[in-house]
Design a protein around this motif. Sequence first.
Motif, PDB file in Angstrom:
ATOM      1  N   ALA A 126       3.555  -3.035  -9.363  1.00 26.83           N
ATOM      2  CA  ALA A 126       4.273  -2.094  -8.498  1.00 26.83           C
ATOM      3  C   ALA A 126       4.327  -2.608  -7.071  1.00 26.83           C
ATOM      4  O   ALA A 126       5.380  -2.528  -6.410  1.00 26.83           O
ATOM      5  CB  ALA A 126       3.592  -0.717  -8.545  1.00 26.83           C
ATOM      6  N   PHE A 127       3.204  -3.146  -6.575  1.00 28.91           N
ATOM      7  CA  PHE A 127       3.212  -3.721  -5.228  1.00 28.91           C
ATOM      8  C   PHE A 127       4.175  -4.907  -5.152  1.00 28.91           C
ATOM      9  O   PHE A 127       4.868  -5.091  -4.148  1.00 28.91           O
ATOM     10  CB  PHE A 127       1.801  -4.165  -4.840  1.00 28.91           C
ATOM     11  N   ARG A 128       4.223  -5.711  -6.203  1.00 29.42           N
ATOM     12  CA  ARG A 128       5.106  -6.880  -6.215  1.00 29.42           C
ATOM     13  C   ARG A 128       6.567  -6.449  -6.288  1.00 29.42           C
ATOM     14  O   ARG A 128       7.438  -7.070  -5.666  1.00 29.42           O
ATOM     15  CB  ARG A 128       4.753  -7.762  -7.407  1.00 29.42           C
ATOM     16  N   GLU A 129       6.854  -5.378  -7.012  1.00 28.69           N
ATOM     17  CA  GLU A 129       8.227  -4.916  -7.176  1.00 28.69           C
ATOM     18  C   GLU A 129       8.775  -4.252  -5.913  1.00 28.69           C
ATOM     19  O   GLU A 129       9.917  -4.502  -5.511  1.00 28.69           O
ATOM     20  CB  GLU A 129       8.297  -3.923  -8.344  1.00 28.69           C
ATOM     21  N   PHE A 130       7.963  -3.417  -5.275  1.00 27.91           N
ATOM     22  CA  PHE A 130       8.457  -2.629  -4.138  1.00 27.91           C
ATOM     23  C   PHE A 130       7.936  -3.110  -2.792  1.00 27.91           C
ATOM     24  O   PHE A 130       8.465  -2.706  -1.760  1.00 27.91           O
ATOM     25  CB  PHE A 130       8.083  -1.150  -4.333  1.00 27.91           C
ATOM     26  N   PHE A 169       6.617   0.476  -1.062  1.00 27.96           N
ATOM     27  CA  PHE A 169       5.954   1.408  -1.968  1.00 27.96           C
ATOM     28  C   PHE A 169       5.148   2.437  -1.188  1.00 27.96           C
ATOM     29  O   PHE A 169       5.039   3.595  -1.603  1.00 27.96           O
ATOM     30  CB  PHE A 169       5.039   0.638  -2.922  1.00 27.96           C
ATOM     31  N   ILE A 170       4.588   2.027  -0.059  1.00 28.89           N
ATOM     32  CA  ILE A 170       3.789   2.938   0.753  1.00 28.89           C
ATOM     33  C   ILE A 170       4.670   3.837   1.612  1.00 28.89           C
ATOM     34  O   ILE A 170       4.377   5.021   1.790  1.00 28.89           O
ATOM     35  CB  ILE A 170       2.803   2.144   1.632  1.00 28.89           C
ATOM     36  N   GLN A 180      12.028   4.081  -9.751  1.00 28.08           N
ATOM     37  CA  GLN A 180      11.885   3.952  -8.309  1.00 28.08           C
ATOM     38  C   GLN A 180      10.698   4.802  -7.878  1.00 28.08           C
ATOM     39  O   GLN A 180      10.675   6.013  -8.134  1.00 28.08           O
ATOM     40  CB  GLN A 180      13.163   4.414  -7.591  1.00 28.08           C
ATOM     41  N   TYR A 181       9.719   4.153  -7.216  1.00 30.70           N
ATOM     42  CA  TYR A 181       8.475   4.842  -6.905  1.00 30.70           C
ATOM     43  C   TYR A 181       8.066   4.574  -5.461  1.00 30.70           C
ATOM     44  O   TYR A 181       8.190   3.445  -4.974  1.00 30.70           O
ATOM     45  CB  TYR A 181       7.365   4.401  -7.854  1.00 30.70           C
ATOM     46  N   LEU A 198       3.337   3.452 -14.992  1.00 29.31           N
ATOM     47  CA  LEU A 198       1.888   3.310 -15.099  1.00 29.31           C
ATOM     48  C   LEU A 198       1.354   2.398 -14.000  1.00 29.31           C
ATOM     49  O   LEU A 198       0.306   2.681 -13.398  1.00 29.31           O
ATOM     50  CB  LEU A 198       1.527   2.757 -16.476  1.00 29.31           C
ATOM     51  N   ASN A 199       2.071   1.310 -13.721  1.00 32.03           N
ATOM     52  CA  ASN A 199       1.660   0.414 -12.638  1.00 32.03           C
ATOM     53  C   ASN A 199       1.691   1.129 -11.289  1.00 32.03           C
ATOM     54  O   ASN A 199       0.816   0.920 -10.442  1.00 32.03           O
ATOM     55  CB  ASN A 199       2.572  -0.809 -12.587  1.00 32.03           C
ATOM     56  N   ALA A 200       2.691   1.988 -11.085  1.00 37.12           N
ATOM     57  CA  ALA A 200       2.784   2.728  -9.829  1.00 37.12           C
ATOM     58  C   ALA A 200       1.617   3.703  -9.680  1.00 37.12           C
ATOM     59  O   ALA A 200       1.068   3.874  -8.585  1.00 37.12           O
ATOM     60  CB  ALA A 200       4.113   3.476  -9.759  1.00 37.12           C
ATOM     61  N   LEU A 201       1.216   4.330 -10.766  1.00 36.09           N
ATOM     62  CA  LEU A 201       0.071   5.235 -10.711  1.00 36.09           C
ATOM     63  C   LEU A 201      -1.223   4.475 -10.426  1.00 36.09           C
ATOM     64  O   LEU A 201      -2.089   4.958  -9.686  1.00 36.09           O
ATOM     65  CB  LEU A 201      -0.039   6.013 -12.021  1.00 36.09           C
TER      66      LEU A 201
END
Length: 324
Positions: free
Chosen positions: A58-62, A66-67, A78-79, A293-296
Motif C-alpha cells: 500500500a505504501f509503494r502503491e500510494f 496514503f497518509i 483507492q485508499y 488488506l495491505n492498506a489495513l
Amino acid sequence: MVALSQERVVSRMTSSVRRSTQPNFDRLFRWASLGSALLVLLVLAGIIGAMIYGGWPAFREFGFGFITSSVWNVNEDQYGAWVAIVGTLSTALIALVIGVPLSLGIAIFLTQFCPPWLKRPVATVIELLAAVPSIIYGMWGLFVFAPLFAQYIQVPVSSVVEGMPIVGTILYARTPSGVGVLTAGIILSFMIIPFIASITRDILDQIPSVLRESAYGIGCTTWEVVRNVLLPQAGVSIIGAIMLGLGRALGETMAVTFVIGNANRLSGSIFDPGSTIASRIANEFNEAIGLQLNALMALGCILFLVTFVVLVLARLLISRVKTA
C-alpha cells in the motif's frame, strides 16, 4: 571437643557448597532475566516486521499520499488514511480533556477529603471500571448513552449554535443520532479514568505526610497544599499515568467501533460520525483481500508510529519535568 570439631567441619562444608553453587544460580538468574527481556523485544520486532511487510504494497502503491488522502474506496482500490488518523487523534484528545481532570479530582478526593469509611468502597469501584470489557462500554454507549446524548445534548445544542461562526460548525449535528466523534471521546474518557485515577491516587498516598503537615502548619489551605506540594511531587508519575491512558485511548477498538459511526468523511463538527484507525481495521479486516488488506496493515503501521511518537514525547516531557 569432638562434637565442636564436627560442627566446624559441617559449617565449613556448608559454606563451601554455598560459595560453589551461588555463582551458578546468579548466572542462571542473569541469563533468565536477559532472555525474558529479549523475548519481549523479539515479539515486538516480529509484530513490527509483519505489519511493515503486510503494509508495504500500500505504501509503494500510494506513497506519501496514503497518509494525506481522504479517499477510501474499496471498489476502485483507492485508499487513504487521513480520515482515520484525524479521528484517532480527535477521540483521544477529547478523552484526555474530559478524563484527566476527572481522574485528578477523584485521586485528590480519595487522598484529601474522603472519609476513611468511604475511601475503600470508592477506590474499589473505580478500579473495577478497568475490568469492564470494552465491548460492554460500546454496547452501553450505543444503546443507552447515544440516544440520551442525542435527545438532551445534540438537538438542543444544535438548535442554539446553528448559523454561528466557528462554534456553529464545531457543535452542529446534521443528523443528531447520538453517535459521533464526541460520543466516542466521552466513552473513551470513561475507559481511561480508572487507570489514571488509580495510579495518581497511589502516588499521592506515597508522598510523605510530613510535607502535607508542614504546609498546613505554615497556614496553607488544602488547595495550596495540593497545588504547591502534592502535584509537583507527583508530577512525573502523573504524566506517566496520563500517557498510559492516552495509549489506551489511541488503541481502543470495540467501544469506539460501536459509537463513532464509522463514516469515512472529514467534518468540522465533533457531533458528526467519523472513524479511527482501530475501528476501520476492526470493521474491514475480516473480509479484506488484496490491496485492501495491505492498506489495513499499513494503517496498523501508522497507529504504531503514532503510539511511538506519543511515547517519545512523554519521555521528553518527563525528562524536562525531572530537570526542572
